[in-house]
Design an enzyme around this catalytic site. Structure first.
Site, short mmCIF file in Angstrom:
data_model
loop_
_atom_site.label_atom_id
_atom_site.label_comp_id
_atom_site.label_asym_id
_atom_site.label_seq_id
_atom_site.Cartn_x
_atom_site.Cartn_y
_atom_site.Cartn_z
N HIS A 1 0.86 -1.18 0.00
CA HIS A 1 0.00 0.00 0.00
C HIS A 1 0.90 1.24 0.00
O HIS A 1 2.11 1.12 0.11
CB HIS A 1 -0.90 0.01 1.25
CG HIS A 1 -0.09 0.10 2.50
ND1 HIS A 1 0.49 -1.01 3.08
CD2 HIS A 1 0.31 1.16 3.24
CE1 HIS A 1 1.19 -0.62 4.15
NE2 HIS A 1 1.10 0.69 4.26
N HIS B 1 5.42 6.16 -2.16
CA HIS B 1 6.10 4.91 -2.50
C HIS B 1 5.35 3.75 -1.86
O HIS B 1 4.51 3.94 -0.99
CB HIS B 1 7.55 4.92 -1.98
CG HIS B 1 7.63 4.76 -0.50
ND1 HIS B 1 7.36 5.79 0.38
CD2 HIS B 1 7.91 3.68 0.27
CE1 HIS B 1 7.48 5.35 1.62
NE2 HIS B 1 7.82 4.07 1.58
#
Length: 192
Positions: free
Chosen positions: A40, A129
């Site tokens: 995630h 990221h």
């Protein structure tokens, strides 16, 4: 309970990042790799949180979701924090652009709101990221870091369409994430 606010990925993107992890695993090194279904983008790590704060956090998720359009991102790079020479975290990153800028703006809004709820300041800040692995031992990473430095990945398009309050339970087999509340991203822009 241990909580964080994050942006989950569609299943097909998790699967593609899982393929990349499989390739990187073969390069050696003592790395704890993230299970594909747990990949995630973290908006804000909250840490150990009293149950009494959960209703306000759920309201925050709903409020943010209704003022932020879905984001179209392209995952097209691999890297390491703090760098690829001695990484502690291996990540997949996104192409900079307007949707990434909107997510950064949303993260700043979330930060202001959770600070008003008396959470401490976020020491790391929002870096768009997805963590793929955490290095457990910095020795023996030469082949892995060489691969990361030279590897080019096929761009992966991703639609971020929800923001989630996650509960994270640490187990010997890895983290287990439970979605406590989720807000579908709306059509308006977050102002401010």
């Amino acid at each position: 309970m241990r909580l964080f606010i994050g942006l989950p990925l569609p299943h097909e993107v998790e699967t593609e990042l899982g393929r990349i992890i499989t390739h990187l695993k073969a390069q050696g090194g003592r790395v704890t790799w993230v299970a594909p279904e747990n990949i995630h983008m973290t908006v804000r790590f909250l840490g150990e949180t009293d149950d009494a704060r959960v209703p306000k956090l759920k309201a925050l998720i709903s409020e943010v979701a209704q003022h932020l359009r879905p984001a179209h991102l392209v995952i097209d790079r691999l890297g390491g924090f703090p760098n690829l020479h001695k990484p502690r975290v291996i990540w997949a990153g996104v192409t900079p652009g307007s949707d990434v800028d909107r997510l950064a703006k949303m993260a700043r809004h979330v930060e202001l709101e959770v600070r008003q709820m008396r959470f401490g300041p976020d020491q790391k800040g929002f870096k768009p990221h997805m963590t793929l692995g955490r290095v457990k031992d910095p020795s023996g990473l030469q082949q892995l870091t060489a691969t990361l430095s030279s590897m080019r990945i096929e761009p992966v398009r991703v639609l971020i369409d929800r923001i989630v309050l996650f509960k994270s339970t640490l187990t010997p087999q890895g983290s287990i994430y439970e979605r406590l509340h989720e807000g579908m991203l709306g059509e308006e822009r977050l102002e401010g």
